[in-house]
Scaffold this motif. Structure first.
Motif, short mmCIF file in Angstrom:
data_model
loop_
_atom_site.label_atom_id
_atom_site.label_comp_id
_atom_site.label_asym_id
_atom_site.label_seq_id
_atom_site.Cartn_x
_atom_site.Cartn_y
_atom_site.Cartn_z
N PRO A 47 0.84 -1.20 0.00
CA PRO A 47 0.00 0.00 0.00
C PRO A 47 0.87 1.25 0.00
CG PRO A 47 0.10 -0.95 2.20
CD PRO A 47 0.80 -1.92 1.29
N PRO A 48 0.34 2.39 -0.43
CA PRO A 48 1.14 3.62 -0.49
C PRO A 48 1.72 4.05 0.85
CG PRO A 48 -0.91 3.87 -1.71
CD PRO A 48 -1.03 2.59 -0.94
N ASP A 49 1.04 3.70 1.95
CA ASP A 49 1.48 4.18 3.27
C ASP A 49 2.25 3.11 4.05
OD1 ASP A 49 -0.66 2.48 3.60
OD2 ASP A 49 -1.67 3.70 5.13
N TYR A 50 2.90 2.17 3.36
CA TYR A 50 3.63 1.13 4.07
C TYR A 50 4.78 1.74 4.88
CZ TYR A 50 7.58 1.33 0.75
OH TYR A 50 8.66 1.73 0.02
N GLU A 51 5.17 1.03 5.93
CA GLU A 51 6.29 1.47 6.76
C GLU A 51 7.27 0.32 6.95
OE1 GLU A 51 4.84 3.01 10.44
OE2 GLU A 51 3.79 4.72 9.51
N VAL A 52 8.54 0.68 7.07
CA VAL A 52 9.61 -0.30 7.26
C VAL A 52 10.26 -0.07 8.62
CG1 VAL A 52 11.77 -1.24 6.38
CG2 VAL A 52 10.06 -0.33 4.78
N THR A 53 10.33 -1.14 9.41
CA THR A 53 11.03 -1.09 10.69
C THR A 53 12.12 -2.14 10.68
OG1 THR A 53 8.97 -0.47 11.83
CG2 THR A 53 10.79 -1.26 13.20
N TYR A 54 13.35 -1.73 10.93
CA TYR A 54 14.43 -2.72 10.94
C TYR A 54 14.97 -2.91 12.35
CZ TYR A 54 17.49 1.44 10.61
OH TYR A 54 18.11 2.64 10.82
N TYR A 55 15.53 -4.09 12.58
CA TYR A 55 16.07 -4.46 13.89
C TYR A 55 17.58 -4.21 13.87
CZ TYR A 55 11.57 -6.85 14.00
OH TYR A 55 10.24 -7.15 13.93
N LYS A 56 18.01 -3.13 14.52
CA LYS A 56 19.42 -2.73 14.46
C LYS A 56 20.36 -3.81 14.96
CE LYS A 56 18.52 2.25 14.92
NZ LYS A 56 18.78 3.46 15.74
N ASP A 57 19.94 -4.54 15.99
CA ASP A 57 20.84 -5.54 16.56
C ASP A 57 20.92 -6.80 15.71
OD1 ASP A 57 18.30 -6.47 17.04
OD2 ASP A 57 18.58 -6.88 19.17
N SER A 58 20.18 -6.85 14.60
CA SER A 58 20.24 -8.03 13.72
C SER A 58 21.28 -7.87 12.61
CB SER A 58 18.87 -8.28 13.09
OG SER A 58 18.55 -7.28 12.12
N TYR A 59 21.90 -6.70 12.50
CA TYR A 59 22.85 -6.46 11.41
C TYR A 59 24.05 -7.39 11.53
CZ TYR A 59 26.31 -4.22 8.43
OH TYR A 59 27.26 -3.98 7.48
N PHE A 60 24.41 -7.99 10.38
CA PHE A 60 25.52 -8.94 10.34
C PHE A 60 26.24 -8.80 9.01
CE2 PHE A 60 27.19 -13.22 9.35
CZ PHE A 60 28.00 -13.42 10.47
N LEU A 61 27.57 -8.79 9.05
CA LEU A 61 28.39 -8.62 7.85
C LEU A 61 29.20 -9.88 7.60
CD1 LEU A 61 29.45 -6.53 5.68
CD2 LEU A 61 31.30 -6.05 7.29
N ARG A 62 29.17 -10.37 6.36
CA ARG A 62 30.02 -11.51 6.01
C ARG A 62 30.46 -11.38 4.56
NH1 ARG A 62 27.46 -15.65 3.06
NH2 ARG A 62 25.20 -15.42 2.90
N THR A 63 31.56 -12.03 4.24
CA THR A 63 32.14 -11.98 2.89
C THR A 63 32.34 -13.39 2.37
OG1 THR A 63 33.29 -9.90 3.39
CG2 THR A 63 34.10 -11.19 1.52
#
Length: 202
Positions: free
Chosen positions: A128-144
């Motif tokens: 919908p046009p009014d969608y919102e996104v909430t992210y969980y900062k403590d879930s961030y993970f970096l890998r190569t």
């Protein structure tokens, strides 16, 4: 404004797809298979580099593609993750994907900026046009990881994955499809929800 990446002396810096093809062949890549089957074309790769979605450089005398990828794990109310199940290309070809929402990041783009861009570009036709996104900062993970690319055979790719979990309001709770305008027609993508691997569950 996105800042420029530091100059790399061994990077591809040509101005045409023809120059890129020559550069790839010098780096040991057989470009004769590009544009056949599921492989993309040299023009596609040149477009990707021009948009700063990847960097090409020589490493040990071989061509190396470097891509930063946002791996966005969108969760539903049941704790399932949204997966891209299948793509149907404008020319009718289809390919199985089986990956969470993924978006190539431009050079020096912060992951949280890429997150909102990924949702808008990949899923907006189903939201919908009014969608919102909430992210969980403590879930961030970096890998190569290094692997061959199905899109560009013979070109070793270094993937730098930025994984984060998020919730998007208004997203369908069952299987759904999205469309995206591409040169030559529409890209159709089918999405499904899947249980996360045990090690990724909250």
């Amino acid at each position: 404004m996105v800042s420029q990446a530091p100059a790399r002396t061994n990077c591809f810096s040509g101005a045409s797809a023809a120059e890129l093809q020559s550069w790839l062949e010098q780096g040991g890549v057989d470009t004769n298979v590009y544009g056949k089957g599921m492989a993309k074309t040299v023009d596609d790769l040149f477009d990707e580099v021009s948009k700063q979605e990847s960097i090409l450089e020589f490493e040990g005398g071989k061509a190396l593609r470097i891509v930063n990828v946002l791996s966005l794990h969108i969760l539903n109310s049941r704790g399932q993750i949204l997966f891209e199940d299948e793509q149907v290309l404008p020319d009718g070809r289809s390919r199985r994907r089986n990956v969470p929402v993924s978006e190539k990041m431009v050079v020096n783009e912060p992951w949280h900026v890429a997150l909102h861009r990924a949702v808008a570009e990949e899923l907006s036709s189903a939201l919908p046009p009014d969608y919102e996104v909430t992210y969980y900062k403590d879930s961030y993970f970096l890998r190569t990881e290094y692997s061959s690319s199905m899109s560009y055979p013979g070109l070793l790719t270094k993937y730098v994955f930025h994984r984060v979990k998020a919730h998007v309001t208004g997203i369908p709770d069952g299987p759904f499809s999205t469309t995206e305008e591409r040169p030559g027609g529409q890209l159709l993508t089918r999405w499904i929800w899947k249980a996360p691997p045990a090690q990724e569950a909250f």
